[in-house]
Write a protein that holds these residues in place. Structure first.
Motif, PDB file in Angstrom:
ATOM      1  N   ILE A  59       0.826  -1.207   0.000  1.00 16.71           N
ATOM      2  CA  ILE A  59       0.000   0.000   0.000  1.00 16.71           C
ATOM      3  C   ILE A  59       0.859   1.256   0.000  1.00 16.71           C
ATOM      4  O   ILE A  59       1.773   1.387   0.823  1.00 16.71           O
ATOM      5  CB  ILE A  59      -0.924   0.031   1.243  1.00 16.71           C
ATOM      6  CG1 ILE A  59      -1.688  -1.294   1.388  1.00 16.71           C
ATOM      7  CG2 ILE A  59      -1.897   1.205   1.165  1.00 16.71           C
ATOM      8  CD1 ILE A  59      -1.095  -2.236   2.389  1.00 16.71           C
TER       9      ILE A  59
ATOM     10  N   PRO B 268       0.337   4.832   0.936  1.00 12.52           N
ATOM     11  CA  PRO B 268      -0.590   5.756   1.580  1.00 12.52           C
ATOM     12  C   PRO B 268      -0.175   7.216   1.343  1.00 12.52           C
ATOM     13  O   PRO B 268       0.943   7.603   1.667  1.00 12.52           O
ATOM     14  CB  PRO B 268      -0.485   5.418   3.066  1.00 12.52           C
ATOM     15  CG  PRO B 268       0.511   4.295   3.182  1.00 12.52           C
ATOM     16  CD  PRO B 268       1.244   4.226   1.884  1.00 12.52           C
TER      17      PRO B 268
ATOM     18  N   HIS C 292      -6.600  -3.041   3.045  1.00 17.64           N
ATOM     19  CA  HIS C 292      -7.283  -2.259   4.087  1.00 17.64           C
ATOM     20  C   HIS C 292      -6.798  -2.687   5.478  1.00 17.64           C
ATOM     21  O   HIS C 292      -6.467  -1.840   6.315  1.00 17.64           O
ATOM     22  CB  HIS C 292      -8.797  -2.449   4.000  1.00 17.64           C
ATOM     23  CG  HIS C 292      -9.477  -1.559   3.013  1.00 17.64           C
ATOM     24  ND1 HIS C 292      -9.592  -0.204   3.180  1.00 17.64           N
ATOM     25  CD2 HIS C 292     -10.089  -1.845   1.832  1.00 17.64           C
ATOM     26  CE1 HIS C 292     -10.244   0.326   2.156  1.00 17.64           C
ATOM     27  NE2 HIS C 292     -10.545  -0.655   1.316  1.00 17.64           N
TER      28      HIS C 292
ATOM     29  N   LEU D  56      -2.974  -1.781   6.148  1.00 18.61           N
ATOM     30  CA  LEU D  56      -2.784  -0.340   6.322  1.00 18.61           C
ATOM     31  C   LEU D  56      -3.117   0.060   7.762  1.00 18.61           C
ATOM     32  O   LEU D  56      -2.353   0.776   8.414  1.00 18.61           O
ATOM     33  CB  LEU D  56      -3.639   0.444   5.330  1.00 18.61           C
ATOM     34  CG  LEU D  56      -3.541   1.964   5.425  1.00 18.61           C
ATOM     35  CD1 LEU D  56      -2.132   2.449   5.083  1.00 18.61           C
ATOM     36  CD2 LEU D  56      -4.568   2.613   4.494  1.00 18.61           C
TER      37      LEU D  56
ATOM     38  N   LYS E 159      -6.725   4.445   8.197  1.00 20.05           N
ATOM     39  CA  LYS E 159      -7.565   3.729   7.241  1.00 20.05           C
ATOM     40  C   LYS E 159      -7.767   4.604   6.013  1.00 20.05           C
ATOM     41  O   LYS E 159      -7.635   5.834   6.082  1.00 20.05           O
ATOM     42  CB  LYS E 159      -8.901   3.320   7.866  1.00 20.05           C
ATOM     43  CG  LYS E 159      -9.715   4.447   8.436  1.00 20.05           C
ATOM     44  CD  LYS E 159     -10.957   3.900   9.130  1.00 20.05           C
ATOM     45  CE  LYS E 159     -11.686   5.028   9.836  1.00 20.05           C
ATOM     46  NZ  LYS E 159     -12.839   4.556  10.580  1.00 20.05           N
ATOM     47  N   ALA E 160      -8.070   3.968   4.901  1.00 15.90           N
ATOM     48  CA  ALA E 160      -8.206   4.673   3.623  1.00 15.90           C
ATOM     49  C   ALA E 160      -9.678   4.887   3.275  1.00 15.90           C
ATOM     50  O   ALA E 160     -10.471   3.947   3.327  1.00 15.90           O
ATOM     51  CB  ALA E 160      -7.536   3.871   2.510  1.00 15.90           C
TER      52      ALA E 160
ATOM     53  N   LYS F 204     -10.333   5.956   0.230  1.00 15.27           N
ATOM     54  CA  LYS F 204     -10.282   5.459  -1.147  1.00 15.27           C
ATOM     55  C   LYS F 204      -9.036   4.601  -1.312  1.00 15.27           C
ATOM     56  O   LYS F 204      -7.948   4.980  -0.883  1.00 15.27           O
ATOM     57  CB  LYS F 204     -10.250   6.607  -2.152  1.00 15.27           C
ATOM     58  CG  LYS F 204     -11.546   7.383  -2.221  1.00 15.27           C
ATOM     59  CD  LYS F 204     -11.517   8.403  -3.341  1.00 15.27           C
ATOM     60  CE  LYS F 204     -12.854   9.133  -3.405  1.00 15.27           C
ATOM     61  NZ  LYS F 204     -12.837  10.199  -4.405  1.00 15.27           N
ATOM     62  N   LEU F 205      -9.219   3.457  -1.958  1.00 14.32           N
ATOM     63  CA  LEU F 205      -8.123   2.534  -2.217  1.00 14.32           C
ATOM     64  C   LEU F 205      -8.214   2.117  -3.675  1.00 14.32           C
ATOM     65  O   LEU F 205      -9.243   1.607  -4.104  1.00 14.32           O
ATOM     66  CB  LEU F 205      -8.251   1.323  -1.293  1.00 14.32           C
ATOM     67  CG  LEU F 205      -7.061   0.409  -1.128  1.00 14.32           C
ATOM     68  CD1 LEU F 205      -5.881   1.125  -0.492  1.00 14.32           C
ATOM     69  CD2 LEU F 205      -7.442  -0.801  -0.266  1.00 14.32           C
TER      70      LEU F 205
ATOM     71  N   PHE G 171      -1.442  -1.170  -4.295  1.00 14.00           N
ATOM     72  CA  PHE G 171      -2.558  -0.252  -4.073  1.00 14.00           C
ATOM     73  C   PHE G 171      -2.036   1.128  -3.715  1.00 14.00           C
ATOM     74  O   PHE G 171      -0.953   1.265  -3.155  1.00 14.00           O
ATOM     75  CB  PHE G 171      -3.442  -0.751  -2.919  1.00 14.00           C
ATOM     76  CG  PHE G 171      -4.139  -2.041  -3.211  1.00 14.00           C
ATOM     77  CD1 PHE G 171      -5.367  -2.063  -3.838  1.00 14.00           C
ATOM     78  CD2 PHE G 171      -3.545  -3.247  -2.874  1.00 14.00           C
ATOM     79  CE1 PHE G 171      -6.000  -3.261  -4.116  1.00 14.00           C
ATOM     80  CE2 PHE G 171      -4.162  -4.447  -3.143  1.00 14.00           C
ATOM     81  CZ  PHE G 171      -5.399  -4.465  -3.769  1.00 14.00           C
TER      82      PHE G 171
ATOM     83  N   ALA H 123      -3.496   4.363  -1.431  1.00 17.51           N
ATOM     84  CA  ALA H 123      -4.521   4.710  -0.450  1.00 17.51           C
ATOM     85  C   ALA H 123      -4.581   6.223  -0.300  1.00 17.51           C
ATOM     86  O   ALA H 123      -3.554   6.871  -0.117  1.00 17.51           O
ATOM     87  CB  ALA H 123      -4.194   4.066   0.893  1.00 17.51           C
ATOM     88  N   LYS H 124      -5.804   6.749  -0.393  1.00 20.73           N
ATOM     89  CA  LYS H 124      -6.022   8.192  -0.232  1.00 20.73           C
ATOM     90  C   LYS H 124      -7.165   8.425   0.748  1.00 20.73           C
ATOM     91  O   LYS H 124      -7.829   7.488   1.170  1.00 20.73           O
ATOM     92  CB  LYS H 124      -6.310   8.832  -1.590  1.00 20.73           C
ATOM     93  CG  LYS H 124      -5.109   8.767  -2.532  1.00 20.73           C
ATOM     94  CD  LYS H 124      -5.280   9.663  -3.732  1.00 20.73           C
ATOM     95  CE  LYS H 124      -3.967   9.709  -4.516  1.00 20.73           C
ATOM     96  NZ  LYS H 124      -4.006  10.695  -5.569  1.00 20.73           N
TER      97      LYS H 124
ATOM     98  N   LEU I  74      -6.977   9.450   3.893  1.00 24.86           N
ATOM     99  CA  LEU I  74      -6.596   8.735   5.110  1.00 24.86           C
ATOM    100  C   LEU I  74      -7.203   9.384   6.346  1.00 24.86           C
ATOM    101  O   LEU I  74      -7.307  10.603   6.437  1.00 24.86           O
ATOM    102  CB  LEU I  74      -5.069   8.726   5.250  1.00 24.86           C
ATOM    103  CG  LEU I  74      -4.274   8.128   4.093  1.00 24.86           C
ATOM    104  CD1 LEU I  74      -2.778   8.235   4.381  1.00 24.86           C
ATOM    105  CD2 LEU I  74      -4.675   6.695   3.826  1.00 24.86           C
TER     106      LEU I  74
END
Length: 172
Positions: free
Chosen positions: A40, A42, A82, A85, A92-93, A95-96, A116, A118-119, A121
């Motif tokens: 991930i 992030p 998920h 992360l 936590k994301a 959007k992934l 992945f 991750a946005k 957050l």
């Protein structure tokens, strides 16, 4: 085709098998069987990247790397991303996005790493890394991350691959 498990550790096994190659040559091949993993990248609201400074007993040193982890039995890659992360960063994301996959050790391991980004957050109260993990959370700008790769401070292949794929796909 004959298959023998030489060693089993958690969900990873060392397997030896007799097989015939496409050129009809019979060989004995040893493979590390791995259930797969999620990696991930992030990205914070300000565009910074969350990384881990993680002690790796195999290398007996600390590595700067992206959060990642092995998929559990029956777990799909996105669910793993998920979970990992949260476990490794405490975030936590919202959007992934999937970036596809890489095969890091194809010569002797069947692991597939699912990448992945991750946005959106947000902090989670479920932070709990595994007992055998020693992790420090690190935040750095994209430019700092690029420079650490250029300087050789970041050598982790999954981190470099995921960052490259996110850049090539226009996510960062």
């Amino acid at each position: 085709m004959s298959t023998r498990t030489i060693h089993q550790w958690k969900s990873i096994s060392l397997v030896e098998e007799d097989l015939t190659l496409p050129n009809n040559k019979a060989v004995t091949h040893t493979t590390i069987r791995h259930p797969g993993a999620a990696v991930i990248l992030p990205v914070t609201a300000s565009g910074d990247i969350l990384l881990l400074n993680q002690y790796r007993p195999s290398l007996k040193k600390w590595l700067l790397e992206l959060p990642a982890g092995t998929m559990e039995t029956g777990e799909d890659p996105m669910a793993c991303a998920h979970r990992e992360l949260i476990e490794e960063t405490g975030f936590k994301a919202g959007k992934l996005f999937s970036l596809g996959q890489v095969t890091p050790l194809a010569g002797f391991c069947d692991e597939i790493q699912h990448l992945f980004i991750a946005k959106e957050l947000s902090e989670s109260n479920e932070y709990a890394c595994d007992d055998d993990e020693v992790i420090e959370l690190v935040t750095m700008s994209l430019n700092q991350l690029h420079q650490k790769i250029i300087d050789g401070c970041i050598t982790d292949a999954k981190t470099i691959a995921c960052l490259s794929k996110a850049t090539l796909c226009g996510y960062i």
